[in-house]
Write a protein that holds these residues in place. Sequence first.
Motif, PDB file in Angstrom:
ATOM      1  N   THR A 175       0.834  -1.194   0.000  1.00 30.41           N
ATOM      2  CA  THR A 175       0.000   0.000   0.000  1.00 30.41           C
ATOM      3  C   THR A 175       0.876   1.253   0.000  1.00 30.41           C
ATOM      4  N   LYS A 176       0.230   2.386  -0.325  1.00 32.61           N
ATOM      5  CA  LYS A 176       0.890   3.711  -0.300  1.00 32.61           C
ATOM      6  C   LYS A 176       2.096   3.786  -1.223  1.00 32.61           C
ATOM      7  N   LEU A 177       2.043   3.052  -2.344  1.00 34.73           N
ATOM      8  CA  LEU A 177       3.151   3.090  -3.290  1.00 34.73           C
ATOM      9  C   LEU A 177       3.189   4.410  -4.042  1.00 34.73           C
ATOM     10  N   ASP A 178       2.100   5.185  -3.951  1.00 32.13           N
ATOM     11  CA  ASP A 178       2.057   6.497  -4.596  1.00 32.13           C
ATOM     12  C   ASP A 178       2.594   7.591  -3.683  1.00 32.13           C
ATOM     13  N   GLY A 179       2.924   7.241  -2.448  1.00 29.50           N
ATOM     14  CA  GLY A 179       3.399   8.239  -1.496  1.00 29.50           C
ATOM     15  C   GLY A 179       4.870   8.539  -1.678  1.00 29.50           C
ATOM     16  N   ASP A 180       5.445   9.220  -0.709  1.00 32.55           N
ATOM     17  CA  ASP A 180       6.857   9.598  -0.758  1.00 32.55           C
ATOM     18  C   ASP A 180       7.705   8.401  -0.347  1.00 32.55           C
ATOM     19  N   THR A 181       7.633   7.357  -1.158  1.00 30.12           N
ATOM     20  CA  THR A 181       8.296   6.105  -0.809  1.00 30.12           C
ATOM     21  C   THR A 181       9.582   5.926  -1.602  1.00 30.12           C
ATOM     22  N   ARG A 182      10.547   5.282  -0.999  1.00 30.23           N
ATOM     23  CA  ARG A 182      11.834   5.093  -1.670  1.00 30.23           C
ATOM     24  C   ARG A 182      11.917   3.756  -2.401  1.00 30.23           C
ATOM     25  N   GLY A 183      10.901   2.908  -2.249  1.00 32.04           N
ATOM     26  CA  GLY A 183      10.836   1.686  -3.049  1.00 32.04           C
ATOM     27  C   GLY A 183      11.512   0.479  -2.458  1.00 32.04           C
ATOM     28  N   GLY A 184      12.143   0.621  -1.283  1.00 30.85           N
ATOM     29  CA  GLY A 184      12.889  -0.495  -0.707  1.00 30.85           C
ATOM     30  C   GLY A 184      12.065  -1.727  -0.442  1.00 30.85           C
ATOM     31  N   ALA A 185      10.805  -1.537  -0.043  1.00 25.42           N
ATOM     32  CA  ALA A 185       9.944  -2.681   0.279  1.00 25.42           C
ATOM     33  C   ALA A 185       9.705  -3.555  -0.941  1.00 25.42           C
ATOM     34  N   ALA A 186       9.325  -2.937  -2.053  1.00 24.08           N
ATOM     35  CA  ALA A 186       9.022  -3.700  -3.273  1.00 24.08           C
ATOM     36  C   ALA A 186      10.237  -4.462  -3.775  1.00 24.08           C
ATOM     37  N   LEU A 187      11.423  -3.883  -3.580  1.00 24.10           N
ATOM     38  CA  LEU A 187      12.633  -4.512  -4.085  1.00 24.10           C
ATOM     39  C   LEU A 187      13.218  -5.539  -3.114  1.00 24.10           C
ATOM     40  N   SER A 188      12.744  -5.566  -1.867  1.00 27.30           N
ATOM     41  CA  SER A 188      13.308  -6.479  -0.868  1.00 27.30           C
ATOM     42  C   SER A 188      12.409  -7.657  -0.532  1.00 27.30           C
ATOM     43  N   ILE A 189      11.089  -7.433  -0.520  1.00 22.35           N
ATOM     44  CA  ILE A 189      10.154  -8.432   0.005  1.00 22.35           C
ATOM     45  C   ILE A 189      10.256  -9.769  -0.710  1.00 22.35           C
ATOM     46  N   ARG A 190      10.273  -9.739  -2.031  1.00 23.62           N
ATOM     47  CA  ARG A 190      10.306 -11.002  -2.778  1.00 23.62           C
ATOM     48  C   ARG A 190      11.572 -11.795  -2.466  1.00 23.62           C
TER      49      ARG A 190
END
Length: 478
Positions: free
Chosen positions: A249-264
């Motif tokens: 969630t909140k991928l449109d926010g001020d996010t640096r993207g670390g979660a999407a690149l680490s979780i898998r």
Amino acid sequence: MAFEGLSERIQNALSGLRKKGKVTQTDINQATREIRLALLEADVNFKVVKEFIAKIKERALGSEVLDSLTPGQQIIKIVNEELTQMMGESAVALNKSDKIPTVIMMVGLQGTGKTTTAGKLANRLMAEQKARPLLIAADIYRPAAVDQLKVIGNQLEVPVYEEGVNNSAEDIVRHGMQQAKENKNDYVIIDTAGRLEIDESLMDELKNVKEIAQPDNIVLVADAMTGQAAATVADGFNQALDITGVILTKLDGDTRGGAALSIRSITNKPILYVGEGEKLSDLDIFHPDRMSNRILGMGDMMSLIEKAQQDYDEKNAQELAEKMRENTFDFNDFIAQMDQIQSMGPIDELMKMIPGMANNPALQNINIGEKDIAHLKAIVYSMTPEERENPDILTPSRRRRIAAGSGRNIQEIHRMIKQFKQSKEMMQKVSKGNTSDLEGMLGGGMKGKMGKMAMNSMMKRSQKKKKKRLKKAKRFKS
């Protein structure tokens, strides 16, 4: 846009390699160093970054790359493939049960948007599969969680099973499952309780709910803005419950993207969907390859096409095409098209999905926000119905009245009307297949390399046709 900072850093790191005829080991070391720093700043897990950089270096230093005709492009291709691999290669669907209902158990920490995401998922299943879901309100701890799910259910016209907050979550789920079987709901989405952090009592309750519901999907809802911490949370839930997938969630926010690149990489479980907005329709399938393309500035045409199809109205499109041909396109049609484009998302973000546009310097100066569109609408709404249908009657005195009514200066009114007329002329020529007079418009409308490329392409096609005609004429004479 999610990953904006990361995207810029990685693109800058690779920009020097794009045009190089020969790439050295020093070039590769420098590029991978910049990429490593960009990933670490984006809060990607350190071990994931280390493995990622090692893979890129191993492949990039191979003879098939260094000795190729376009080594820079080959390295960019490698980075793209490894980014995609890191995020999961391809989109993954929810597990579907052989018998109804298919049960989806939503888990996650408090504040990640679990309840709203349950509603978004129900909305998507109804739109895609004409599903008849049941929502079960099993969060008995967070204040107003049950009421929030009931409000969402009312908005979507989806039944919500609830027993307030006095009964146990286990009993609520047991009774809710029974109702779903009686009413033949094909999906059950269970909104479970969260905590501020993982604790033993939370996990015990979730394990009990899992035992009762026998879910086909245990979906972790994780906040993308928490970066690397989201990956750590995902690992904890996965070890306790064996999750089947993740929704960010909140991928449109001020996010640096670390979660999407680490979780898998950490959980070996796929990212199923991403939430990029507050509306109940703002839940998109996660495509690792498309996300990698966007990070590297290569565009994302498939997502753009899907967005267009989602809001596509065939009847309106046919009417618009007819108006273009007949040169009757007016300001009412202009507003209708503006509304349709707005429904697809921010214009600058849509343009970045077009291959080549994300790296185009001209795009950096384009900043079309909600206020800009609101100003354009205010100008049109300040016109009379007759003026909207017939812009040719907009005399100087009428324009001054429109400027006063819309709160915009007179120069802005002149500029908008001029651009509208130019666009109208271009649309009419394109709709009739006439491109002979587009050179001036292309020069004015698409400055720099884009305009020149478009004109060169058109001129080359014209020259080829001319050569073919000459060859045919010579054969005919002989």
